[in-house]
Each structure stands twice: as structure tokens, then as C-alpha cells.
Design a protein around this motif. Structure first.
Motif, PDB file in Angstrom:
ATOM      1  N   PRO A 179      22.972  39.354  42.868  1.00 32.96           N
ATOM      2  CA  PRO A 179      23.739  40.078  41.847  1.00 32.96           C
ATOM      3  C   PRO A 179      24.317  41.335  42.481  1.00 32.96           C
ATOM      4  CG  PRO A 179      21.553  39.472  41.033  1.00 32.96           C
ATOM      5  CD  PRO A 179      21.549  39.248  42.513  1.00 32.96           C
ATOM      6  N   THR A 180      25.571  41.634  42.214  1.00 32.37           N
ATOM      7  CA  THR A 180      26.208  42.733  42.930  1.00 32.37           C
ATOM      8  C   THR A 180      27.281  43.434  42.103  1.00 32.37           C
ATOM      9  OG1 THR A 180      27.437  43.321  44.948  1.00 32.37           O
ATOM     10  CG2 THR A 180      27.917  41.184  43.962  1.00 32.37           C
ATOM     11  N   THR A 181      27.451  44.712  42.392  1.00 35.47           N
ATOM     12  CA  THR A 181      28.606  45.469  41.919  1.00 35.47           C
ATOM     13  C   THR A 181      29.490  45.814  43.114  1.00 35.47           C
ATOM     14  OG1 THR A 181      27.296  47.513  42.061  1.00 35.47           O
ATOM     15  CG2 THR A 181      27.427  46.439  39.903  1.00 35.47           C
ATOM     16  N   LEU A 182      29.238  45.108  44.220  1.00 37.86           N
ATOM     17  CA  LEU A 182      30.014  45.245  45.454  1.00 37.86           C
ATOM     18  C   LEU A 182      29.972  46.656  46.029  1.00 37.86           C
ATOM     19  CD1 LEU A 182      33.110  42.974  44.667  1.00 37.86           C
ATOM     20  CD2 LEU A 182      31.124  42.454  46.108  1.00 37.86           C
ATOM     21  N   GLN A 183      28.748  47.194  46.085  1.00 40.04           N
ATOM     22  CA  GLN A 183      28.523  48.451  46.788  1.00 40.04           C
ATOM     23  C   GLN A 183      28.122  48.144  48.226  1.00 40.04           C
ATOM     24  OE1 GLN A 183      29.269  51.327  45.057  1.00 40.04           O
ATOM     25  NE2 GLN A 183      29.885  49.796  43.551  1.00 40.04           N
ATOM     26  N   GLN A 228      39.197  43.528  38.422  1.00 39.74           N
ATOM     27  CA  GLN A 228      39.978  44.498  39.179  1.00 39.74           C
ATOM     28  C   GLN A 228      39.066  45.159  40.208  1.00 39.74           C
ATOM     29  OE1 GLN A 228      43.269  44.845  38.813  1.00 39.74           O
ATOM     30  NE2 GLN A 228      43.261  43.305  37.177  1.00 39.74           N
ATOM     31  N   LEU A 229      39.320  44.897  41.478  1.00 40.65           N
ATOM     32  CA  LEU A 229      38.471  45.432  42.531  1.00 40.65           C
ATOM     33  C   LEU A 229      39.144  46.602  43.224  1.00 40.65           C
ATOM     34  CD1 LEU A 229      37.238  42.119  44.216  1.00 40.65           C
ATOM     35  CD2 LEU A 229      36.100  43.450  42.432  1.00 40.65           C
ATOM     36  N   THR A 230      38.328  47.584  43.629  1.00 38.39           N
ATOM     37  CA  THR A 230      38.837  48.691  44.424  1.00 38.39           C
ATOM     38  C   THR A 230      39.009  48.215  45.864  1.00 38.39           C
ATOM     39  OG1 THR A 230      36.639  49.473  45.023  1.00 38.39           O
ATOM     40  CG2 THR A 230      37.573  50.297  42.951  1.00 38.39           C
ATOM     41  N   VAL A 231      39.649  49.041  46.679  1.00 39.68           N
ATOM     42  CA  VAL A 231      39.847  48.688  48.093  1.00 39.68           C
ATOM     43  C   VAL A 231      38.513  48.511  48.796  1.00 39.68           C
ATOM     44  CG1 VAL A 231      40.762  49.499  50.298  1.00 39.68           C
ATOM     45  CG2 VAL A 231      42.103  49.817  48.208  1.00 39.68           C
ATOM     46  N   SER A 232      37.556  49.413  48.531  1.00 42.00           N
ATOM     47  CA  SER A 232      36.243  49.321  49.187  1.00 42.00           C
ATOM     48  C   SER A 232      35.505  48.067  48.743  1.00 42.00           C
ATOM     49  CB  SER A 232      35.403  50.562  48.890  1.00 42.00           C
ATOM     50  OG  SER A 232      35.156  50.687  47.504  1.00 42.00           O
ATOM     51  N   GLN A 233      35.617  47.712  47.473  1.00 47.02           N
ATOM     52  CA  GLN A 233      34.960  46.489  46.990  1.00 47.02           C
ATOM     53  C   GLN A 233      35.573  45.243  47.632  1.00 47.02           C
ATOM     54  OE1 GLN A 233      35.470  47.205  42.740  1.00 47.02           O
ATOM     55  NE2 GLN A 233      33.259  47.441  42.500  1.00 47.02           N
ATOM     56  N   LYS A 234      36.871  45.245  47.798  1.00 48.20           N
ATOM     57  CA  LYS A 234      37.534  44.116  48.459  1.00 48.20           C
ATOM     58  C   LYS A 234      37.078  44.001  49.911  1.00 48.20           C
ATOM     59  CE  LYS A 234      41.745  44.108  45.635  1.00 48.20           C
ATOM     60  NZ  LYS A 234      43.208  44.357  45.598  1.00 48.20           N
ATOM     61  N   GLN A 243      28.653  38.410  39.885  1.00 50.63           N
ATOM     62  CA  GLN A 243      29.166  39.572  39.177  1.00 50.63           C
ATOM     63  C   GLN A 243      29.040  39.337  37.676  1.00 50.63           C
ATOM     64  OE1 GLN A 243      33.095  39.914  41.505  1.00 50.63           O
ATOM     65  NE2 GLN A 243      32.462  42.034  41.234  1.00 50.63           N
ATOM     66  N   ILE A 244      28.370  40.274  36.999  1.00 50.18           N
ATOM     67  CA  ILE A 244      28.141  40.180  35.561  1.00 50.18           C
ATOM     68  C   ILE A 244      29.068  41.147  34.838  1.00 50.18           C
ATOM     69  CG2 ILE A 244      26.456  40.524  33.711  1.00 50.18           C
ATOM     70  CD1 ILE A 244      25.701  38.185  35.344  1.00 50.18           C
ATOM     71  N   SER A 245      29.726  40.684  33.783  1.00 51.38           N
ATOM     72  CA  SER A 245      30.623  41.530  32.991  1.00 51.38           C
ATOM     73  C   SER A 245      30.394  41.281  31.506  1.00 51.38           C
ATOM     74  CB  SER A 245      32.092  41.243  33.334  1.00 51.38           C
ATOM     75  OG  SER A 245      32.350  41.441  34.708  1.00 51.38           O
TER      76      SER A 245
END
Length: 241
Positions: free
Chosen positions: A7-11, A56-62, A36-38
Motif C-alpha cells: 500500500p502506498t502514497t508514493l512517498q 493526479q500524480l506529482t512529479v516526485s510521485q511519478k 493506491q487507496i482513494s
């Protein structure tokens, strides 16, 4: 090894979780699944619903997503998968784990510290599932998890020998030390003795068991022993035996 769910929030600590998943696959074929849970958008319009669920992902998440994909590709034995889930419940989570054939869940500090209600709820639901959960800590670096200490709860019916036999074939660690933890003990009270045993036996993994609990989102978390001792913790469901 069945598939491994993260499980991740892409940190940033997702990368360590992916590296750990690849090592825990032991060279066997498996899916490394980022989940990813929403929340489900509150709307009666199907068009608005479809627009709302677009991630919608930020640049760092991508970048983290791409790095994770590349790490898995290099492993050769693992394949990479992204799973999106909208809304959570206990039955839905159990069905999801069964559908994905999950044999291990890896939790990162960033996910356990996520502020959204749905993430907190999902964590408590996972705690009631029978799948083994590996809790990473903020100082964790990629390493072999081969020497373990079993932190026995006073109400637990499992001995170290039972756990070793239970995990045989799924994990390669050996239980080389055991300590009994009483309910009224705090992390600060038991840390000195545990730290000495960890250093003496070169332990790099802690093992605990868990039992189902009622979901209470207002419940305050206790101090995490893995954070205080700087070691990952493998949590096993007590009734899985």
C-alpha cells in the motif's frame, strides 16, 4: 512466495519497500503490487465520477513510480503491477487480497503516518486480515532479514518453535532469541534489555503476533517498537495456525 502487496502514497520509502519485496521473493516468480487507496467521489453524476477517479500524480510521485517499475524489471523474476482501489471495507479487503493472491503485505512509515481517514481505516482492516505484514521503519535500509527475535505477547499461545515451523518455506529467517512482552510494559521500559539482546545476537528482524481488534479510528497508536529499536517487524495473525 505468493504476490507481495505494498500500500502506498508514493512517498520516497516506497523504493525501500519495493527492494525488500524483491528480496523476499527469493528469486521466485511473483507480482510486486503497488496499491493506491482513494475515497469514492460523492456524486450522482457518472461523468463527474469518472473525472474524479483519475489519479493526479506529482512529479516526485511519478519518479517514484517509474523507479519502482525499473527495479522490478531488473529483478527478472518479479513483475510490476499497480492496483487502484476506491473505498474500503473488511469484506472488500479480504476479497481483494484473495483475488490478488497476496502472501505478504509490506507497510512503509509514510503509509502508516498518512493523515487521510481512508488510509487509517485500511490499516486497521489489514490488521484483522490473516496475511503476514512486514512493517518497515524509517531507518530501514535494504538488507537480508535472516536473524529474528520473537516478541511473545503474554496472551499468545504460540512458541518460537511454532512460528519457525509455520514460516518454513515462506521466509528464510531463523528465530535466535525470544522475549516476553507484558501488556503494562512501555517501549521505554523494555528497550534496554531488547537492545542488548539484539546487539549480542546480530538480530535484524522482530516478530510479533496479532489478533483481530475492533476498528476505532479515534484510537491513539502506541509507540511503535520497530521505530524505537530501528528494526523491521513481521506481524503474524495468531489464528492462522
Amino acid at each position: 512466495m505468493k504476490n507481495i502487496l505494498i500500500p502506498t502514497t508514493l512517498q520516497a520509502d516506497t523504493i525501500n519497500a519495493v527492494k525488500t519485496a524483491i528480496k523476499q521473493s527469493k528469486g521466485k516468480n511473483c507480482h510486486v503490487i503497488l496499491l493506491q487507496i482513494s475515497d469514492v467521489p460523492d456524486t450522482d453524476s457518472s461523468a463527474f465520477f469518472l473525472r474524479s477517479i483519475k489519479t493526479q500524480l506529482t512529479v516526485s510521485q511519478k519518479n517514484i513510480l517509474e523507479s519502482s517499475r525499473n527495479l522490478v524489471a531488473v529483478s527478472q523474476n518479479c513483475t510490476f503491477k499497480i492496483q487502484h482501489q476506491y473505498g474500503v471495507s473488511a469484506p472488500l479487503t479480504r476479497n481483494l487480497l484473495d483475488h490478488l493472491h497476496v502472501g505478504l503485505i509490506i507497510l512503509t512509515p509514510s503509509y502508516k503516518n498518512a493523515e487521510k481517514k481512508i488510509h487509517k481505516q485500511f490499516l486497521q482492516i489489514l490488521g484483522n486480515c490473516k496475511c503476514p505484514i512486514l512493517h518497515l521503519n524509517s531507518n530501514f535500509e535494504e538488507q537480508e532479514l535472516n536473524k529474528a527475535m520473537y516478541l511473545e505477547q503474554t496472551k499468545s499461545k504460540l512458541q518460537a518453535e511454532d512460528l519457525q515451523q509455520l514460516m518454513q518455506g515462506q521466509f528464510d529467517f531463523r528465530i535466535v532469541s525470544q522475549a516476553k512482552i507484558f501488556e503494562d510494559q512501555t517501549v521505554e521500559e523494555i528497550n534496554p534489555q531488547l537492545s542488548e539482546a539484539i546487539s549480542k545476537n546480530q538480530i535484524n528482524l522482530l516478530i510479533q503476533t496479532r489478533k483481530p481488534e475492533k476498528i476505532k479510528l479515534s484510537k491513539k497508536d502506541k509507540s511503535n517498537i520497530n521505530e524505537s529499536l530501528g528494526l523491521p517487524v513481521l506481524s503474524l495473525y495468531e489464528e492462522m495456525v
